[in-house]
Design a protein around this motif. Structure first.
Motif, PDB file in Angstrom:
ATOM      1  N   PRO A 435       0.809  -1.233   0.000  1.00 46.29           N
ATOM      2  CA  PRO A 435       0.000   0.000   0.000  1.00 46.29           C
ATOM      3  C   PRO A 435       0.836   1.273   0.000  1.00 46.29           C
ATOM      4  O   PRO A 435       0.445   2.274  -0.607  1.00 46.29           O
ATOM      5  CB  PRO A 435      -0.825  -0.132   1.285  1.00 46.29           C
ATOM      6  N   GLU A 436       1.991   1.260   0.656  1.00 41.85           N
ATOM      7  CA  GLU A 436       2.813   2.457   0.707  1.00 41.85           C
ATOM      8  C   GLU A 436       3.532   2.722  -0.614  1.00 41.85           C
ATOM      9  O   GLU A 436       4.077   3.812  -0.802  1.00 41.85           O
ATOM     10  CB  GLU A 436       3.845   2.328   1.834  1.00 41.85           C
ATOM     11  N   ASP A 437       3.563   1.730  -1.529  1.00 40.21           N
ATOM     12  CA  ASP A 437       4.277   1.877  -2.803  1.00 40.21           C
ATOM     13  C   ASP A 437       3.339   1.998  -3.996  1.00 40.21           C
ATOM     14  O   ASP A 437       3.804   2.010  -5.141  1.00 40.21           O
ATOM     15  CB  ASP A 437       5.217   0.685  -3.023  1.00 40.21           C
ATOM     16  N   VAL A 438       2.016   2.078  -3.766  1.00 40.31           N
ATOM     17  CA  VAL A 438       1.071   2.186  -4.884  1.00 40.31           C
ATOM     18  C   VAL A 438       1.302   3.474  -5.657  1.00 40.31           C
ATOM     19  O   VAL A 438       1.236   3.511  -6.889  1.00 40.31           O
ATOM     20  CB  VAL A 438      -0.380   2.087  -4.367  1.00 40.31           C
ATOM     21  N   ARG A 460       7.925  -2.674  -3.232  1.00 38.68           N
ATOM     22  CA  ARG A 460       7.625  -3.843  -2.411  1.00 38.68           C
ATOM     23  C   ARG A 460       6.288  -4.456  -2.826  1.00 38.68           C
ATOM     24  O   ARG A 460       5.390  -3.742  -3.285  1.00 38.68           O
ATOM     25  CB  ARG A 460       7.561  -3.455  -0.935  1.00 38.68           C
ATOM     26  N   LEU A 461       6.187  -5.769  -2.646  1.00 38.65           N
ATOM     27  CA  LEU A 461       4.934  -6.489  -2.831  1.00 38.65           C
ATOM     28  C   LEU A 461       4.439  -6.978  -1.481  1.00 38.65           C
ATOM     29  O   LEU A 461       5.236  -7.410  -0.645  1.00 38.65           O
ATOM     30  CB  LEU A 461       5.114  -7.692  -3.760  1.00 38.65           C
ATOM     31  N   ASP A 465       0.050 -13.996   2.015  1.00 33.91           N
ATOM     32  CA  ASP A 465       0.360 -14.457   3.368  1.00 33.91           C
ATOM     33  C   ASP A 465       0.937 -13.343   4.225  1.00 33.91           C
ATOM     34  O   ASP A 465       1.509 -13.611   5.294  1.00 33.91           O
ATOM     35  CB  ASP A 465       1.329 -15.646   3.309  1.00 33.91           C
ATOM     36  N   ARG A 466       0.809 -12.060   3.770  1.00 35.89           N
ATOM     37  CA  ARG A 466       1.272 -10.864   4.467  1.00 35.89           C
ATOM     38  C   ARG A 466       2.787 -10.728   4.485  1.00 35.89           C
ATOM     39  O   ARG A 466       3.325  -9.849   5.148  1.00 35.89           O
ATOM     40  CB  ARG A 466       0.742 -10.801   5.911  1.00 35.89           C
ATOM     41  N   SER A 467       3.498 -11.606   3.787  1.00 36.92           N
ATOM     42  CA  SER A 467       4.943 -11.446   3.685  1.00 36.92           C
ATOM     43  C   SER A 467       5.247 -10.346   2.671  1.00 36.92           C
ATOM     44  O   SER A 467       4.411  -9.994   1.825  1.00 36.92           O
ATOM     45  CB  SER A 467       5.604 -12.756   3.260  1.00 36.92           C
ATOM     46  N   ILE A 468       6.463  -9.803   2.746  1.00 38.23           N
ATOM     47  CA  ILE A 468       6.856  -8.677   1.896  1.00 38.23           C
ATOM     48  C   ILE A 468       8.004  -9.108   1.005  1.00 38.23           C
ATOM     49  O   ILE A 468       8.958  -9.741   1.461  1.00 38.23           O
ATOM     50  CB  ILE A 468       7.254  -7.460   2.747  1.00 38.23           C
ATOM     51  N   LYS A 469       7.900  -8.765  -0.275  1.00 40.02           N
ATOM     52  CA  LYS A 469       8.981  -8.995  -1.228  1.00 40.02           C
ATOM     53  C   LYS A 469       9.475  -7.652  -1.748  1.00 40.02           C
ATOM     54  O   LYS A 469       8.683  -6.748  -2.032  1.00 40.02           O
ATOM     55  CB  LYS A 469       8.507  -9.849  -2.413  1.00 40.02           C
TER      56      LYS A 469
END
Length: 744
Positions: A435-438, A460-461, A465-469
């Motif tokens: 959401p912060e990178d939209v 970031r994605l 599973d709420r993990s961040i890439k």
């Protein structure tokens, strides 16, 4: 098929019965005169069924001569009676000629059947004296010439007189260019002389000059007429017009020659096979490739050139194609004349007669070895690419900004955790963004729509599973498609690198802390000396102060001065303790304004005892009015301390010259301030200048090789740089660093 139609038209135009046969003698065409005379069409005459039109009495002799003809592959003529459609038998002379290609290979038989029944009857009647000679000659429906036993012309029938347009006197000596074509005259005279000498019939083909000057081909057959005692009394010369047949043969031979030249010139392996699949014909390119003759590859000998691993599959495919009676293809390797195997595509199609029956197979073998190698290389490249993308956590994509079409690699589906092969849209991609990178995603898309040449972004994605890439995007506009906004690019999953960088930063902080602790361990004696000196002064001054106060009268002024010296030594000890506590601290870097010269003086004062013990003479050149720099005071002190200690260690073994050490500060033009430390030690190999900053690389016997590595990481973390250089005007080495001017 075009060649077969042209030949049929030519043969149908002949005024005699004509047919053609394959090299093995099987009839594959009959002209309209044959069909009209015998009442048998091609189906009833094909292969060996034409024998049904031959008189049963003449058939055994005809078949015997026919077999000898096939074996010799030479022209021949056979006399036999042929049954007309109404059952009547008439005598025919069957002329059979072989047709060869440019290489001398037999490709077809061509035959004409000339009706000589009237001539046969006339000869019989003449012998019996039943008919008048001229009546007999005039009744024959072809030009006939009657000559004396010595060869002089004595008579002609009407057809012969009309053709030549000459009198008996003019034809009496026929050995001239006005009668026989000059190219054919020598052979004609020789055949005529041999026949007259032996008293045997003769047969010769030559060109006769017509009354209008045109030459036409004739088959001249000479028959002797004998008396009851066997003596020759006349010669009957039967001239059968074969101009159309000759033209057909020439046309056919020329067509066959051109066809064979074309086939042999093709850069492919061309062949034909019989109905049962046995090889029959191979072009020269085929034979040159195998390095064999035609006899060595006929029938099924060609299979010896097929790779043993491919032969069973090829034979199975060939049998299936023949069974289906439809075109087909297969792939196999064939051995070249030098022993090398290459891949070929075998293609074959059937040749059918007018009833749809397969009468022959034609095929071509196309060299696909380069294509197979390219396909194999492509498969390997794709496998390597997929493996490399999986290892690098990288995916490729292309995006057509005008149509919105997006193509993704398999690894990119894996990175975004989309179903492989599913349709990818911008909405699905943006929905995966953190959401912060939209907003960043929107900015990148706008750049692409504007047609920017190159686009780079990190974002970031947020996975289900709420993990961040963490991803790194690189896109480039395709230059080979002018007028189209099409991009190709890569997406790298840098999550692991980010985690590694964080771990590396933590490790560097730990390493820097360990380095500080180790540095302080080495300086413990110096610190103790520095602390002991003010403490000893405090004790001495306190004792002096007490003695002065105990004096009678008390020395108050001296006691006050001694007290001031006690306070001075106490402050000095406090400064040493404060610096020690700062160096032991594990706090994170705090950027503040630092006077680089003042900081260097503090470290020199702290290390002065060790430097004196090592007999190091320190010279300072601190520029006046330098701006303050921005950095972590404690970490900068650690770097200066490490450079001074390394310089002192480099001069431990120097005995032939003073152990001098220069510390200098100066301003740089690009908003940086520089500090350099130069020694007069042993120096270093210029080739190892970069290795000096590698972790665990050291030139000291008791060194760990982490001091310079940690120092560089400290300076670079504060937007500076640290370097080393050799000294050109003397012994020793120079180390220095630059950090930016402090800005709030």
């Amino acid at each position: 098929m075009g060649l077969a139609i042209d030949l049929g038209v030519v043969l149908d135009a002949l005024s005699v019965l004509a047919w053609t046969a394959l090299p093995d003698g099987r009839v594959d065409f009959v002209n309209r005169h044959w069909r009209a005379y015998t009442g048998l069409d091609l189906a009833a005459s094909s292969d060996s069924q034409w024998q049904n039109a031959v008189s049963a009495d003449d058939r055994p002799g005809l078949l015997q001569q026919h077999a000898a003809l096939l074996e010799s592959q030479k022209p021949a003529e056979i006399s036999a009676r042929l049954r007309r459609f109404d059952g009547q038998l008439r005598w025919f002379v069957i002329h059979i000629n072989p047709l060869h290609d440019a290489d001398g290979q037999l490709v077809r038989w061509c035959a004409t059947c000339t009706d000589v029944d009237d001539l046969q009857r006339a000869q019989a009647a003449a012998k019996q004296g039943e008919l008048d000679l001229q009546s007999i000659v005039d009744s024959i429906p072809v030009p006939v010439t009657v000559t004396s036993p010595c060869g002089e012309v004595e008579g002609q029938n009407r057809l012969a007189r009309d053709y030549f347009g000459k009198s008996y006197e003019e034809l009496r000596s026929w050995r001239s260019d006005d009668v026989v074509h000059p190219d054919d005259l020598p052979a004609t005279i020789a055949a005529h002389a041999a026949s007259h000498a032996n008293g045997t019939p003769y047969n010769v083909e030559n060109r006769h000059r017509r009354a209008d000057g045109v030459y036409r081909w004739f088959n001249v057959r000479g028959f002797p007429l004998r008396d009851r005692d066997g003596g020759i009394v006349r010669w009957f010369l039967l001239s059968i017009d074969i101009e159309d047949r000759k033209r057909a043969e020439i046309t056919l031979a020329e067509s066959e020659r051109h066809l064979n030249e074309t086939i042999n010139a093709l850069p492919a392996l061309v062949w034909s096979a019989r109905v049962d699949g046995t090889g029959e014909f191979y072009n020269q390119y085929y034979l040159d490739y195998l390095g064999r003759s035609l006899d060595e590859v006929r029938d099924y000998e060609w299979t010896k050139a097929v790779h043993p691993d491919d032969l069973p599959g090829l034979i199975t495919a060939w049998n299936q194609i023949m069974e289906s009676r439809m075109p087909g293809a297969a792939e196999a390797r064939m051995r070249r004349h030098d022993g090398l195997y290459r891949w070929f595509l075998f293609r074959t199609s059937p040749l059918r007669d007018q009833h749809g029956n397969v009468v022959k197979w034609y095929g071509i073998n196309i060299d696909i070895d380069d294509r197979k190698r390219a396909e194999e290389e492509l498969r390997r490249s794709e496998a390597f690419l997929a493996e490399g993308q999986a290892l690098a956590r990288m995916g490729n994509f292309s995006w057509h900004a005008d149509s919105g079409e997006i193509a993704w690699s398999e690894q990119l589906y894996h990175i975004f955790e989309f179903e492989p092969g599913s349709t990818v849209t911008l909405e699905r991609i943006v929905a995966r963004y953190h959401p912060e990178d939209v907003a960043l995603a929107t900015q990148v898309i706008e750049q692409l729509y504007r047609g920017d040449t190159d686009v780079e972004s990190q974002y970031r994605l947020l996975m289900p599973d709420r993990s961040i890439k963490h991803l790194h995007l690189l896109a480039h506009r395709a230059a080979d498609r002018p007028g189209r906004r099409e991009y190709v690019g890569t997406v790298l999953d840098i999550s692991q690198r980010r985690r590694s960088e964080e771990a590396l930063d933590n490790a560097r902080a730990e390493l820097a802390h360990v380095s500080r602790v180790m540095s302080l361990g080495a300086l413990t004696a110096s610190i103790a000396h520095e602390v002991n000196q003010p403490l000893a002064g405090i004790v001495t001054n306190a004792s002096t102060c007490l003695r002065m106060l105990a004096a009678v009268p008390p020395n108050l002024e001296g006691a006050r001065e001694t007290a001031r010296r006690t306070i001075r030594d106490g402050n000095r000890a406090a400064d040493v303790i404060a610096r020690l506590r700062a160096l032991f601290s594990r706090r994170s870097a705090t950027i503040e304004a630092i006077d680089l010269g003042h900081t260097a003086r503090e470290i020199i004062a702290l290390m002065q005892h060790d430097l004196d013990r090592a007999r190091v003479i320190v010279r300072t050149e601190f520029a006046d009015g330098l701006p303050l720099v921005g950095g972590d005071r404690v970490q900068v002190q650690q770097v200066i301390m490490n450079l001074l200690r390394n310089a002192a260690d480099a001069m431990n073994g120097v005995e032939d010259r003073p152990r001098r050490l220069w510390v200098r500060t100066e301003a740089e033009a690009d908003g940086m301030v520089r500090l350099t430390v130069r020694d007069s030690g042993v120096g270093f190999d210029p080739r190892d200048v970069e290795r000096l900053f590698d972790a665990f690389y050291t030139t000291k016997d008791d060194g760990m090789g982490i001091g310079l590595a940690v120092s560089r990481s400290i300076i670079e973390s504060q937007s500076g740089r640290l370097w080393a250089a050799t000294v050109g005007d003397g012994p020793g080495a120079l180390f220095g660093f630059s950090i930016p001017v402090y800005r709030r």
